[in-house]
Design a protein around this motif. Sequence first.
Motif, PDB file in Angstrom:
ATOM      1  N   ALA A  34       0.835  -1.197   0.000  1.00  0.00           N
ATOM      2  CA  ALA A  34       0.000   0.000   0.000  1.00  0.00           C
ATOM      3  C   ALA A  34       0.875   1.254   0.000  1.00  0.00           C
ATOM      4  O   ALA A  34       1.936   1.276   0.615  1.00  0.00           O
ATOM      5  N   ASN A  36       2.478   4.815   0.904  1.00  0.00           N
ATOM      6  CA  ASN A  36       2.743   5.417   2.197  1.00  0.00           C
ATOM      7  C   ASN A  36       3.696   6.590   2.032  1.00  0.00           C
ATOM      8  O   ASN A  36       4.216   6.817   0.941  1.00  0.00           O
ATOM      9  N   ARG A  44      -4.075   9.526   6.385  1.00  0.00           N
ATOM     10  CA  ARG A  44      -4.022   8.563   5.275  1.00  0.00           C
ATOM     11  C   ARG A  44      -5.262   7.702   5.415  1.00  0.00           C
ATOM     12  O   ARG A  44      -5.476   7.075   6.446  1.00  0.00           O
ATOM     13  N   GLN A  45      -6.093   7.679   4.361  1.00  0.00           N
ATOM     14  CA  GLN A  45      -7.372   6.977   4.441  1.00  0.00           C
ATOM     15  C   GLN A  45      -7.633   6.237   3.135  1.00  0.00           C
ATOM     16  O   GLN A  45      -7.425   6.786   2.051  1.00  0.00           O
ATOM     17  N   PHE A  46      -8.111   4.998   3.231  1.00  0.00           N
ATOM     18  CA  PHE A  46      -8.487   4.249   2.038  1.00  0.00           C
ATOM     19  C   PHE A  46      -9.951   4.535   1.723  1.00  0.00           C
ATOM     20  O   PHE A  46     -10.812   4.460   2.592  1.00  0.00           O
ATOM     21  N   SER A  48     -12.926   3.356  -0.897  1.00  0.00           N
ATOM     22  CA  SER A  48     -13.283   2.357  -1.907  1.00  0.00           C
ATOM     23  C   SER A  48     -13.817   3.059  -3.151  1.00  0.00           C
ATOM     24  O   SER A  48     -14.209   4.223  -3.093  1.00  0.00           O
ATOM     25  N   SER A  63      -4.390  11.634  -4.001  1.00  0.00           N
ATOM     26  CA  SER A  63      -4.974  10.294  -4.036  1.00  0.00           C
ATOM     27  C   SER A  63      -4.094   9.412  -4.909  1.00  0.00           C
ATOM     28  O   SER A  63      -3.577   9.843  -5.934  1.00  0.00           O
ATOM     29  N   TYR A  66      -5.251   2.223  -5.641  1.00  0.00           N
ATOM     30  CA  TYR A  66      -4.826   0.991  -4.974  1.00  0.00           C
ATOM     31  C   TYR A  66      -6.008   0.030  -4.945  1.00  0.00           C
ATOM     32  O   TYR A  66      -7.064   0.362  -4.394  1.00  0.00           O
ATOM     33  N   GLY A  69      -9.930   0.945  -5.075  1.00  0.00           N
ATOM     34  CA  GLY A  69     -10.160   2.312  -4.624  1.00  0.00           C
ATOM     35  C   GLY A  69      -8.895   3.128  -4.687  1.00  0.00           C
ATOM     36  O   GLY A  69      -8.106   2.997  -5.627  1.00  0.00           O
ATOM     37  N   ALA A  70      -8.687   3.940  -3.670  1.00  0.00           N
ATOM     38  CA  ALA A  70      -7.496   4.789  -3.616  1.00  0.00           C
ATOM     39  C   ALA A  70      -7.189   5.157  -2.172  1.00  0.00           C
ATOM     40  O   ALA A  70      -8.088   5.224  -1.324  1.00  0.00           O
ATOM     41  N   TYR A  71      -5.903   5.398  -1.910  1.00  0.00           N
ATOM     42  CA  TYR A  71      -5.501   5.979  -0.633  1.00  0.00           C
ATOM     43  C   TYR A  71      -5.478   7.486  -0.813  1.00  0.00           C
ATOM     44  O   TYR A  71      -4.975   7.995  -1.821  1.00  0.00           O
TER      45      TYR A  71
END
Length: 139
Positions: A34, A36, A44-46, A48, A63, A66, A69-71
């Motif tokens: 993931a 970082n 930092r948030q995932f 969907s 963004s 990943y 979705g996306a981080y």
Amino acid sequence: MAALKRSLTTMAAVGVLLGGGPAVAAGAEVSAAAPNTSPAAASRQFISGGGSVTCQSQYACASVPYGNGAYVFKFFRYGRYSLSDWLGRGIAANSQTGGAAMRLENRNQVQIGCIPAGVSGIGVDWDPVWFINLTASPC
């Protein structure tokens, strides 16, 4: 030394580098690490697929795709952030105030892009970007 942008993404590669042979069966799917930062972003948030996030005033946000979705990273403090596993096309927004810049840098810390304050969202190819540098001076 700056953290590596791309970490090894398969256990097989790790096993071979350590002399232990493949650690997973041939053809097995192994997820990429993931994304970082170092130092850590303010958040930092995932999110969907289909979700959205607002970049609040005084923050610079990014963004990174990943999986499904996306981080989303939110940066608050000035300084250089080393990026790990930031691959693909994402979005950057600079809601900092006072003309502060969000500078995108390559592996040699040479600026390859600059996002001025007030940009609410712009597409970015993260592959050549190894650092984000937040500065008080404008682009």
